[in-house]
Design a protein around this motif. Structure first.
Motif, PDB file in Angstrom:
ATOM      1  N   VAL A 172       0.808  -1.224   0.000  1.00 24.63           N
ATOM      2  CA  VAL A 172       0.000   0.000   0.000  1.00 24.63           C
ATOM      3  C   VAL A 172       0.835   1.264   0.000  1.00 24.63           C
ATOM      4  CG1 VAL A 172      -1.960  -1.135   1.103  1.00 24.63           C
ATOM      5  CG2 VAL A 172      -0.305   0.102   2.499  1.00 24.63           C
ATOM      6  N   ALA A 173       2.162   1.109   0.137  1.00 24.93           N
ATOM      7  CA  ALA A 173       3.017   2.283   0.049  1.00 24.93           C
ATOM      8  C   ALA A 173       3.216   2.694  -1.400  1.00 24.93           C
ATOM      9  CB  ALA A 173       4.369   1.980   0.700  1.00 24.93           C
ATOM     10  N   ASP A 174       2.805   1.842  -2.285  1.00 32.30           N
ATOM     11  CA  ASP A 174       2.938   2.091  -3.727  1.00 32.30           C
ATOM     12  C   ASP A 174       2.000   3.227  -4.155  1.00 32.30           C
ATOM     13  OD1 ASP A 174       1.880   1.496  -6.608  1.00 32.30           O
ATOM     14  OD2 ASP A 174       3.759   0.351  -6.448  1.00 32.30           O
ATOM     15  N   PRO A 175       2.443   4.074  -5.076  1.00 33.89           N
ATOM     16  CA  PRO A 175       1.601   5.202  -5.515  1.00 33.89           C
ATOM     17  C   PRO A 175       0.249   4.781  -6.059  1.00 33.89           C
ATOM     18  CG  PRO A 175       3.732   5.236  -6.645  1.00 33.89           C
ATOM     19  CD  PRO A 175       3.810   4.169  -5.608  1.00 33.89           C
ATOM     20  N   ARG A 176       0.152   3.591  -6.557  1.00 34.69           N
ATOM     21  CA  ARG A 176      -1.147   3.134  -7.053  1.00 34.69           C
ATOM     22  C   ARG A 176      -2.203   3.231  -5.964  1.00 34.69           C
ATOM     23  NH1 ARG A 176      -0.385  -2.738  -9.623  1.00 34.69           N
ATOM     24  NH2 ARG A 176       0.481  -3.082  -7.551  1.00 34.69           N
ATOM     25  N   PHE A 177      -1.760   3.073  -4.722  1.00 39.05           N
ATOM     26  CA  PHE A 177      -2.707   3.114  -3.623  1.00 39.05           C
ATOM     27  C   PHE A 177      -2.663   4.452  -2.908  1.00 39.05           C
ATOM     28  CE2 PHE A 177      -4.322  -1.052  -3.893  1.00 39.05           C
ATOM     29  CZ  PHE A 177      -3.299  -1.901  -4.264  1.00 39.05           C
ATOM     30  N   THR A 178      -1.450   4.982  -2.705  1.00 38.66           N
ATOM     31  CA  THR A 178      -1.362   6.212  -1.924  1.00 38.66           C
ATOM     32  C   THR A 178      -2.035   7.369  -2.639  1.00 38.66           C
ATOM     33  OG1 THR A 178       0.817   6.634  -2.867  1.00 38.66           O
ATOM     34  CG2 THR A 178       0.746   5.605  -0.680  1.00 38.66           C
ATOM     35  N   SER A 179      -2.057   7.316  -3.984  1.00 41.17           N
ATOM     36  CA  SER A 179      -2.683   8.419  -4.700  1.00 41.17           C
ATOM     37  C   SER A 179      -4.198   8.326  -4.652  1.00 41.17           C
ATOM     38  CB  SER A 179      -2.233   8.416  -6.166  1.00 41.17           C
ATOM     39  OG  SER A 179      -2.700   7.224  -6.787  1.00 41.17           O
ATOM     40  N   ARG A 180      -4.703   7.190  -4.252  1.00 40.40           N
ATOM     41  CA  ARG A 180      -6.152   6.983  -4.331  1.00 40.40           C
ATOM     42  C   ARG A 180      -6.832   6.887  -2.983  1.00 40.40           C
ATOM     43  NH1 ARG A 180      -8.695   8.492  -7.700  1.00 40.40           N
ATOM     44  NH2 ARG A 180     -10.237   6.828  -7.636  1.00 40.40           N
ATOM     45  N   LEU A 181      -6.061   6.563  -1.958  1.00 43.52           N
ATOM     46  CA  LEU A 181      -6.692   6.298  -0.667  1.00 43.52           C
ATOM     47  C   LEU A 181      -6.056   7.122   0.429  1.00 43.52           C
ATOM     48  CD1 LEU A 181      -6.808   2.454  -1.113  1.00 43.52           C
ATOM     49  CD2 LEU A 181      -8.816   3.904  -0.922  1.00 43.52           C
ATOM     50  N   ALA A 186      -8.610   2.185  -8.867  1.00 42.21           N
ATOM     51  CA  ALA A 186      -8.172   3.131  -9.896  1.00 42.21           C
ATOM     52  C   ALA A 186      -9.341   4.041 -10.282  1.00 42.21           C
ATOM     53  CB  ALA A 186      -7.673   2.357 -11.114  1.00 42.21           C
ATOM     54  N   PRO A 187      -9.040   5.219 -10.797  1.00 37.22           N
ATOM     55  CA  PRO A 187     -10.093   6.208 -11.042  1.00 37.22           C
ATOM     56  C   PRO A 187     -11.243   5.686 -11.904  1.00 37.22           C
ATOM     57  CG  PRO A 187      -7.952   7.221 -11.292  1.00 37.22           C
ATOM     58  CD  PRO A 187      -7.703   5.764 -11.043  1.00 37.22           C
ATOM     59  N   GLU A 188     -10.923   5.054 -13.039  1.00 38.74           N
ATOM     60  CA  GLU A 188     -12.036   4.685 -13.917  1.00 38.74           C
ATOM     61  C   GLU A 188     -12.940   3.631 -13.289  1.00 38.74           C
ATOM     62  OE1 GLU A 188      -8.821   4.227 -14.435  1.00 38.74           O
ATOM     63  OE2 GLU A 188      -8.411   2.667 -15.915  1.00 38.74           O
ATOM     64  N   TRP A 189     -12.373   2.751 -12.460  1.00 39.08           N
ATOM     65  CA  TRP A 189     -13.214   1.709 -11.859  1.00 39.08           C
ATOM     66  C   TRP A 189     -13.959   2.217 -10.646  1.00 39.08           C
ATOM     67  CZ3 TRP A 189     -14.549  -1.747 -14.966  1.00 39.08           C
ATOM     68  CH2 TRP A 189     -13.697  -2.051 -16.037  1.00 39.08           C
ATOM     69  N   SER A 190     -13.304   3.085  -9.920  1.00 37.95           N
ATOM     70  CA  SER A 190     -13.985   3.727  -8.815  1.00 37.95           C
ATOM     71  C   SER A 190     -15.221   4.435  -9.343  1.00 37.95           C
ATOM     72  CB  SER A 190     -12.991   4.701  -8.176  1.00 37.95           C
ATOM     73  OG  SER A 190     -13.534   5.319  -7.078  1.00 37.95           O
ATOM     74  N   LYS A 191     -15.060   5.040 -10.493  1.00 44.15           N
ATOM     75  CA  LYS A 191     -16.167   5.753 -11.128  1.00 44.15           C
ATOM     76  C   LYS A 191     -17.288   4.777 -11.481  1.00 44.15           C
ATOM     77  CE  LYS A 191     -16.620   9.054 -14.969  1.00 44.15           C
ATOM     78  NZ  LYS A 191     -17.150   8.530 -16.210  1.00 44.15           N
ATOM     79  N   ARG A 192     -16.924   3.622 -12.027  1.00 41.71           N
ATOM     80  CA  ARG A 192     -17.950   2.646 -12.414  1.00 41.71           C
ATOM     81  C   ARG A 192     -18.742   2.177 -11.201  1.00 41.71           C
ATOM     82  NH1 ARG A 192     -20.955   1.705 -14.856  1.00 41.71           N
ATOM     83  NH2 ARG A 192     -21.011  -0.518 -15.276  1.00 41.71           N
ATOM     84  N   PHE A 193     -18.016   1.916 -10.123  1.00 42.05           N
ATOM     85  CA  PHE A 193     -18.720   1.456  -8.925  1.00 42.05           C
ATOM     86  C   PHE A 193     -19.649   2.530  -8.403  1.00 42.05           C
ATOM     87  CE2 PHE A 193     -17.328  -2.717  -8.267  1.00 42.05           C
ATOM     88  CZ  PHE A 193     -15.957  -2.829  -8.483  1.00 42.05           C
ATOM     89  N   ALA A 194     -19.167   3.775  -8.453  1.00 45.56           N
ATOM     90  CA  ALA A 194     -20.002   4.868  -7.962  1.00 45.56           C
ATOM     91  C   ALA A 194     -21.254   5.000  -8.808  1.00 45.56           C
ATOM     92  CB  ALA A 194     -19.212   6.167  -7.956  1.00 45.56           C
ATOM     93  N   GLU A 195     -21.103   4.771 -10.102  1.00 41.41           N
ATOM     94  CA  GLU A 195     -22.270   4.867 -10.975  1.00 41.41           C
ATOM     95  C   GLU A 195     -23.322   3.829 -10.634  1.00 41.41           C
ATOM     96  OE1 GLU A 195     -20.520   4.452 -14.778  1.00 41.41           O
ATOM     97  OE2 GLU A 195     -19.884   6.536 -14.917  1.00 41.41           O
TER      98      GLU A 195
END
Lengths: 293, 260, 453
Positions: free
Chosen positions: C148-157, C366-375
């Motif tokens: 979770v220290a990876d930017p893939r996660f830190t940038s999103r959470l 990730a942004p695009e999937w977070s968006k799908r779930f929110a939809e």
């Protein structure tokens, strides 16, 4: 007969005994061993002596499960065996063409219990269920109940389903027995002026006594082992009104991960069943489970 | 009589009919007939539910288990019925125990045992218990059947120099065919419809049998009532059909063996 | 004669040996199970390398990862299927098997069965807190602190999103969705038609229910067959009455459950039942059927969580939903508290491809999937989850409600499985009119005292 060689009997019984030992014998011993331990299935097992048994004896839900099981047994003896017997009597009256009825009554026996459980959940549903909407349609709303949600009706409701399924099964067994009664006996009685009812109660019933005893045993042991119907329809609810031994043990072992406690409950249940078996053997005239030595 | 048989049939017919109604109709007027019969809902239920897999698994499990039960049960019944040997009494009681004990007496440890030898979550995890569980009744029924046969049949064969194993194959098997039919009926029914062990021992979807698959389906589509009833119908209709066609064999198999 | 004696003795000795072996095998730590499943021929073609940490980037053997969760409706399930396709396109040679179960089965016995099965999931849905802690203790939680220290996660959470997911300084779960576990939903059109307004206080709530009932409608429907719907309401009532700390202490067994204040809290459930404000068949009805019935217009209100939006979008897209939080009443709790819980995905410590599983979870947030779930009606835990999303207004509103809540109340079943079962059982007994609050809580407390320490 003496065997043709010393080892052939063992070859013949070998596979059966091996499977049985592996499937029943070892697990039985294993369950007994586990009942003295505390184990979640993955952590370290610790030996705790009789603690599980002490806990079980104070467990209200466990004790209630016995009550529910016995009530269920009583209900199914009537709804399955007695009704099955009566149905057999009805379909075996000479001169009537009853083949179609016999088929119909037996159909539910073929179906998986889960189909039946889901179907009857709808029939019993509070709002929109078949029974309640039928009662509403004929103006008897006062008879409407929350069949599966009301502790006073839930157990009976499930028992009725069980009867719906298995009455046909016992009917088939008793019917076969009735078919074996020599015709000349019945004819002679009729000539002497016996009515259908006399024939039924004075000849057929007594002659089927042996078969009835087996049917009762089957019904009782089957009732102890029942699971599918209760799990799908109510899973022990409401408020443990339909909690039977199996559903409770499954919850304790597979939901709460208390393997040792569940094992102890199984052991107590085994003892109860064995005692019932022994009482049954005593009560049967002519003794034994037809197991000859 | 007719009313009684209606009580048996009506729920099933209702179930099939309901699969052709819409959600709203089922709620508002449960007793009404569907406005149209569109068989494709059955096909949809079959595909969505993946019932092909479940049926395949049920067939494999039931076939292997029942064949084994018949074979091993007949072997043991013959030895216990007709041969005198040490441990005969012990084995009789041992196997009779299985008639009495409900599966709850031992399934707790049974699942650990299956896990320990690594066959959990495979078809074997069902086949082996089903064989073990079915053997008690099989041996009991077949032995009872063999007991009623006249001893001369066997003794004369023995005099002719027939050994035990040959006797089993050449004489016993053909003779006990009606008994085998009974055992087959009982075993097929219990294995095909068995639910408790199938739920507890099988987790992967590819190995599920029909009862478990059905419950999983009803869980996922619990709110799509037409689909739900369609799934129930596609399981029920063939079974009823098979029974109606073969009902003579089924009931005679059942009843022949229960008579002694 | 001798022969059979010896035979019998040998058989007995063999059986004893087998029993001991089985017992020992069962007794040993859980490593026996994955060893067996790794050795047994499974469908996966991956070489059984012992090093689970080896990066799979260099591996050329195709393999499958399994992701398991309980269904929260077809809409959200559908997004996972889309995600699977995208993942497989991004990482050729990898396939994803989505394992979805009925949610109550998953929560009770399903997940545990899956984890001990031969095809155990590599990533699985779980609730933080007590449940996650048990998984970690049992050896099913992989340490994700480095991942979770990876930017893939830190940038999103946000770090705050990991509440309940960090045990002893180590992270074991990736946050996925935040749920409000219970609010009272209502049919806006129906309310407007009758001139009803959402209540603020409990007295207003009771008056509203009376008015609805007088109009010939069912005020509230709930499906309590699995005990948690009414149990959640009970949890919230308890917190509002005794305060969050006392409530949690009671569920954790540090304080008795049958205190007079708790009994008073349950008295409100009794009020609903006695006045006929809740459907009579509440204890026999499964929760998803209650949802469907509400969406079909069988009742004016339903008490359920934020995922109702997802079901409404699928089943009744034209229905206008409104909601109100638990009405206020005098008590020690915070009147603005919100009953909610975050959820996430953990990685199986026995997974052969933990990095592949982590890659999947990275896509999840990730942004695009977070968006799908929110939809589809979910509230993702990611930073600014609704940016640029055409999300349902109720979803956004609930997310705000949760994030701005002064007190977040955890439902009892996330604090302790067994004690919650008794607590929820007591609530069910009261809502069904089977026991008085005092009787129900006394019985629950008695059973809780019998539990092993």
């Amino acid at each position: 007969m003496r065997p043709s060689s010393r080892w052939t009997p063992y070859v013949l019984v070998g596979p059966a005994v091996a499977f049985f030992t592996f499937v029943v014998g070892l697990p039985l011993l294993g369950t007994i061993a586990l009942s003295f331990a505390s184990w979640t299935g993955t952590n370290r097992m610790t030996f705790i002596g009789l603690d599980n048994f002490v806990r079980a004896s104070g467990d209200e839900v466990y004790r209630g499960a016995y009550l529910n099981t016995f009530l269920y047994i009583a209900a199914t003896l009537v709804l399955e065996v007695a009704v099955g017997f009566a149905l057999a009597g009805l379909v075996s009256v000479r001169g009537r063409r009853t083949g179609w009825y016999r088929i119909t009554f037996f159909i539910p026996v073929m179906l998986p219990m889960v189909v039946i459980a889901v179907l009857w959940s709808f029939i019993y549903a509070d709002d929109g269920g078949l029974i309640n909407s039928f009662l509403g349609a004929i103006g008897r709303e006062d008879l409407q109940h929350v069949w599966l949600g009301d502790p006073s009706t839930a157990l009976m409701a499930v028992s009725v389903v069980s009867g719906w399924v298995y009455a046909g099964f016992y009917m088939a067994i008793f019917y076969a027995g009735l078919q074996r009664i020599p015709q000349h006996l019945l004819e002679a009685a009729e000539l002497d002026g016996a009515s259908e009812r006399d024939l039924f109660f004075k000849i057929k019933v007594p002659l089927l006594r042996g078969m009835t005893e087996v049917a009762v045993l089957l019904c009782v042991t089957g009732a102890f082992a029942t699971f599918d119907l209760f799990y799908v329809m109510t899973n022990g609810g409401p408020d443990h009104a339909t909690e039977i031994l199996t559903t409770y043990i499954v919850k304790i072992v597979f939901r709460d991960h208390e393997v040792g406690y569940g094992a102890a409950m199984s052991v107590i249940m085994t003892a109860v069943v064995v005692v019932i078996g022994m009482i049954y053997v005593r009560l049967r005239r002519g003794g034994g489970l037809d197991v000859e030595y | 009589m007719t009313t009684i048989s209606l009580a048996f049939i009506v729920p099933l017919v209702w179930m099939v009919m309901s699969s052709f109604k819409t959600q709203q109709q089922i709620f508002d007027s449960p007793w009404s007939l569907p406005t149209s019969i569109d068989l494709s809902v059955l096909a949809t239920a079959w595909e969505r539910g993946g019932f092909g897999t479940y049926v395949g698994n049920s067939i494999i499990v039931t076939t292997v288990a029942v064949c084994s039960i018949l074979l091993f049960g007949a072997m043991a019944a013959f030895a216990l019925s007709r041969l005198k040997f040490r441990l005969r009494g012990f084995f009789l009681v041992f196997l009779a125990l299985g008639l009495l004990l409900p599966v709850q007496s031992y399934f707790v440890a049974q699942s650990s045992l299956l896990n320990a030898i690594g066959i959990n979550d495979t078809l074997l995890a069902l086949i082996i218990p089903y064989i073990g569980l079915g053997l008690s009744l099989a041996v009991y029924l077949l032995k009872a059947y063999l007991d009623t046969l006249p001893s001369e049949l066997f003794e004369s064969a023995r005099v002719d120099g027939c050994g035990d194993l040959r006797m089993f194959v050449a004489i016993v098997l053909p003779l006990i065919r009606p008994g085998l039919a009974t055992v087959a009926v009982f075993s097929i029914l219990s294995a095909w419809n068995e639910f408790l062990l199938a739920t507890l021992y099988i987790q992967s979807d590819e190995y599920k049998t029909i009862p478990v698959g059905l419950v999983a389906f009803t869980g996922r589509y619990a709110t799509d009532y037409p689909m739900l009833f369609a799934a129930l119908s596609i399981i029920t209709i063939p079974m009823v059909g098979i029974y109606v066609i073969f009902h003579r064999q089924v009931t005679s198999g059942l009843t022949e063996g229960s008579l002694r | 004669m001798h022969g059979t004696h010896r035979l019998a003795r040998r058989m007995t000795a063999a059986s004893v040996a087998v029993i001991l072996a089985a017992a020992l095998a069962g007794c040993s730590s859980s490593s026996s199970t994955p060893a067996a499943s790794a050795a047994a021929p499974s469908g996966s073609a991956a070489a059984p390398s012992g090093s689970a940490a080896a990066p799979s980037a260099g591996s050329t053997e195709p393999f499958t990862i399994r992701v398991a969760f309980g269904s929260t409706g077809e809409a959200v399930d559908g997004v996972f299927t889309e995600l699977k396709t995208a993942y497989e396109a991004k990482y050729p040679g990898r396939t994803v098997e989505i394992v979805v179960q009925e949610d109550d089965t998953y929560e009770t016995i399903g997940l545990n069965n899956l984890l001990t099965s031969r095809n155990a999931p590599d990533a699985y849905f779980e609730w933080p807190g007590a449940r996650l802690a048990t998984k970690v203790t049992d050896g099913y939680g992989a340490d994700l602190t480095a991942a979770v220290a990876d930017p893939r996660f830190t940038s999103r959470l946000d770090p705050a999103a990991y509440a309940g997911m960090v045990i002893d300084g180590k992270t074991y779960m990736i946050p996925w969705s935040g749920d409000v576990t219970n609010v009272f939903w209502y049919n806006k059109a129906l309310f407007a038609e009758h001139g009803w307004t959402p209540p603020a206080t409990w007295d207003e709530f009771m008056a509203l229910c009376a008015a609805i009932k007088a109009a010939g409608l069912t005020p509230i429907i709930d499906g309590n067959k699995d005990l948690w719907p009414i149990g959640s309401i009970a949890s919230h009532l308890a917190e509002r009455t005794v305060g969050n700390d006392a409530y949690m202490a009671a569920i954790r067994g540090e304080q008795p459950m049958n205190s007079p204040e708790m009994v008073a809290a349950f008295g409100k459930i009794q009020e609903l039942a006695q006045n006929g404000y809740i459907n009579k068949g509440v204890n026999a009805l499964p929760d998803d059927q209650a949802t469907t019935q509400f969406l079909l217009g069988k009742s004016a209100m339903i008490g359920i969580g934020s995922w109702l939006v997802s079901d409404q979008l699928t089943q009744a897209p034209d229905l206008q939903l409104g909601y109100f939080n638990m009405p206020t009443f005098p008590g020690a709790g915070d009147p603005k508290s919100v009953l909610g819980v975050s959820t996430g995905f953990a990685v199986n410590a026995h997974s052969e491809h933990p990095d592949a599983a982590i890659d999947f979870l990275a896509m999840l947030v990730a942004p695009e999937w977070s968006k799908r779930f929110a939809e589809e009606g979910l509230t993702p835990m990611t930073i600014d989850p609704f940016a640029g999303v055409d999300a349902d207004p109720n979803t956004v509103s609930l997310a705000t409600l949760l994030s701005t809540a002064p007190v977040k109340v955890t439902p009892a079943d996330n604090l302790s499985v067994q004690r919650a079962a008794e607590f929820y059982g007591a609530a069910a007994a009261v809502v069904g009119g089977l026991k008085t609050p005092q009787e129900a809580l006394d019985a629950a407390q008695k059973r809780v005292e019998q539990l092993p320490k």
